[in-house]
Every structure is written in C-alpha cells, then in structure tokens.
Write a protein that holds these residues in place. Structure first.
Motif, PDB file in Angstrom:
ATOM      1  N   ILE A 128     -48.652   3.201  36.849  1.00  0.00           N
ATOM      2  CA  ILE A 128     -48.854   4.331  37.767  1.00  0.00           C
ATOM      3  C   ILE A 128     -50.302   4.809  37.684  1.00  0.00           C
ATOM      4  O   ILE A 128     -50.934   5.093  38.700  1.00  0.00           O
ATOM      5  CB  ILE A 128     -47.863   5.470  37.444  1.00  0.00           C
ATOM      6  N   ASN A 129     -50.810   4.877  36.453  1.00  0.00           N
ATOM      7  CA  ASN A 129     -52.205   5.261  36.254  1.00  0.00           C
ATOM      8  C   ASN A 129     -53.142   4.261  36.937  1.00  0.00           C
ATOM      9  O   ASN A 129     -54.127   4.645  37.578  1.00  0.00           O
ATOM     10  CB  ASN A 129     -52.511   5.325  34.760  1.00  0.00           C
ATOM     11  N   LYS A 159     -45.999   3.892  32.907  1.00  0.00           N
ATOM     12  CA  LYS A 159     -47.044   4.916  32.805  1.00  0.00           C
ATOM     13  C   LYS A 159     -48.416   4.320  33.087  1.00  0.00           C
ATOM     14  O   LYS A 159     -49.211   4.866  33.862  1.00  0.00           O
ATOM     15  CB  LYS A 159     -47.019   5.566  31.412  1.00  0.00           C
ATOM     16  N   THR A 211     -55.341  15.938  30.947  1.00  0.00           N
ATOM     17  CA  THR A 211     -55.191  14.963  32.030  1.00  0.00           C
ATOM     18  C   THR A 211     -56.269  15.151  33.095  1.00  0.00           C
ATOM     19  O   THR A 211     -56.874  14.186  33.568  1.00  0.00           O
ATOM     20  CB  THR A 211     -53.796  15.083  32.677  1.00  0.00           C
TER      21      THR A 211
END
Length: 290
Positions: free
Chosen positions: A85-86, A82, A12
């Motif tokens: 949010i990214n 997901k 990440t």
C-alpha cells in the motif's frame, strides 16, 4: 484521539513529507537532465524512458504506474500489504511528479551531455535514498531489491546493478546511439554509488563507551529519553587501581546528538569514546541475513 495516535500520525506525516521531497528530487533528475537527452537508467523508470523514446505518446508516468501495479501484486505476499500500500502511494506520487516534470522540462537544463548524466544520476540517487530512508521507494527494481534484502545481506546498489544492466543495454535498440548508451551506463553507476552512500549513511550506527561515576544516571536517562538500552562492563583502571563500570551504548546516527547532550548535562567531565560500527544486528537494529 489519544496522544499515541497523534504521535503516530505526526510520524507518518513527517515520513511522507520527506518521501515526497525525495521523489520530487528523483523526478527532477530524470525529467530535467536524463530524458531530454535520450539517456536512461535502471528500474521501471528506465524501462518507462525506453518506452517513451520508442512511443513518445506514452508518457513516463503511464508506464511507471502500469509496471508497478504488476510488481506490487507479486510482492503482496512477500513484503506484506502494508509495504505494498505504501509502494502504491509512492508510485502515485512519483507518477504525478514525473507528469509535471515532463511538461515543464522540454529541454535539458545543462547543454553538456556528460554533466547531464552525472547530475541526473546523482540527483535521482539522492532522491531515492531520501525516500527509502524515510520508508518509501520508487517501486520497480526497488521492490526486487527490498525483497532480496529481506532475506540476504546484499546491498541495495548491488541488487539494482544486476537488475538494471539488461534494461540499460536494451536502450540501444531504441536510441541506436553508442555514445548515449555509454552515458546511460554512467548514469547507472553514479546512481548505484550515490544511492548506497545515502542509504547506508542513514543506517549508520555508533558505539559509545562512557567512563563516568554517574553511569547509572546516564543509562537511566538514555533509556527514558532516547529509548536505547545500555550495558555495564566491569573495568579496572591501570592508573587509579580501582574497579569501575564502563557504559556501552549502541545507537543510530539520529540518536547521537541527543545522547551526547544527556551525557554532558549529567557529567560534563565524563570520558566518552565514540566509534562507527559497520553493522549492528539484533533487536531494534537489523536482522541477521546470511
């Protein structure tokens, strides 16, 4: 913390490092070459530029943040929390870089307006290509393009072309300059061309055909160390008159060097044929989109 969690955290961090690099290059292209010359492009950034030209007290980052908040809310169900949010994190990073860039670059770095259009369009496309290939995006029409791309096999560049023509064309009513409108069109087409090259380059896959007496050992190593499966194909040598197995491996460009090193370490006399593939669909690759 387990090794698996540490590996995920490292991956990440690695991805976000390159996302930041990509968004920084994207912002540099806009704030150092395009905005000071009153040129625009597509997407929310292009819309933000038009708003800025009309009302100079509203900086690029403010419009980018507000518009992306609306698009993220729309995309929440389609692309999932997901992704959204990214996207929000990427939007905040982009807004930060845009804010800094506008403070630093009051005048364009190059006097020639055509060169500014070419350099600014290419840099912004290169930056967004790095960001998207690392799992990020710049929001805006990127969200629309990715939503369409989830269900249809249409290139990122083509979707952004259709979405951005209206935005670029509308800049004339604010700038009132045909030459700058033409230069903005140049920016858009350079952006589409370069972004497609960068993104497709990262997605490039290769097909390996391996002829070796140690194909089983090679296949086992590729599975263990690279995480790629392999297929044995029965073959018959026209010269040797012997039956043999040909090893077929399909892998991403990032795996190419590792696979070649493994083959060389196991059998440096192996005969290997490598071909680029236009598309690969299936498990661990792209989904079929029609």
């Amino acid at each position: 913390m387990t090794k698996t969690n540490l590996k995920k955290l490292g991956t990440t961090a690695y991805d976000y490092f390159f996302i930041c690099i990509g968004l920084a290059i994207f912002s540099f292209g806009w704030t150092a070459f395009l905005t000071p010359n009153q040129m625009t492009g597509g997407g929310v950034t292009g819309l933000a530029a038009i708003v800025y030209f009309a009302v100079p007290t509203i900086p690029l980052w403010a419009t980018i943040l507000a518009a992306n908040a609306v698009l993220i809310a729309i995309a929440w169900r389609v692309l999932g929390p997901k992704f959204c949010i990214n996207t929000l994190i990427c939007t905040l990073i982009l807004s930060l870089f845009m804010g800094i860039g506008q403070q630093v670059f009051v005048k364009p770095l190059v006097d020639d307006i055509f060169m500014c259009a070419m350099i600014g369009g290419a840099l912004s496309a290169f930056g967004v290509g790095i960001a998207i290939s690392s799992g990020g995006n710049t929001g805006g029409t990127d969200i629309i393009a990715l939503m369409v791309g989830k269900y249809r096999n249409i290139s990122y560049g083509r979707v952004t072309l259709y979405a951005n023509i209206l935005i670029v064309g509308s800049s004339y009513f604010i700038v009132h300059s045909v030459p700058k409108l033409v230069y903005s069109m140049v920016v858009m087409f350079v952006y589409i061309f370069v972004s497609d090259i960068v993104i497709e380059g990262y997605k490039q896959t290769f097909q390996f055909m391996v002829f070796s007496k140690k194909n089983q050992e090679i296949a086992d190593k590729v599975m263990l160390e690279v995480g790629r499966g392999a297929t044995f194909i029965k073959a018959y040598g026209s010269y040797s008159k012997e039956e043999s197995d040909v090893l077929l491996i399909i892998a991403h460009r990032n795996d190419k060097a590792r696979i070649m090193r493994l083959i060389k370490a196991i059998d440096n006399t192996a005969f290997v044929s490598i071909a680029k593939t236009s598309s690969v669909f299936g498990k661990n690759f792209d989904n079929i989109k029609v």
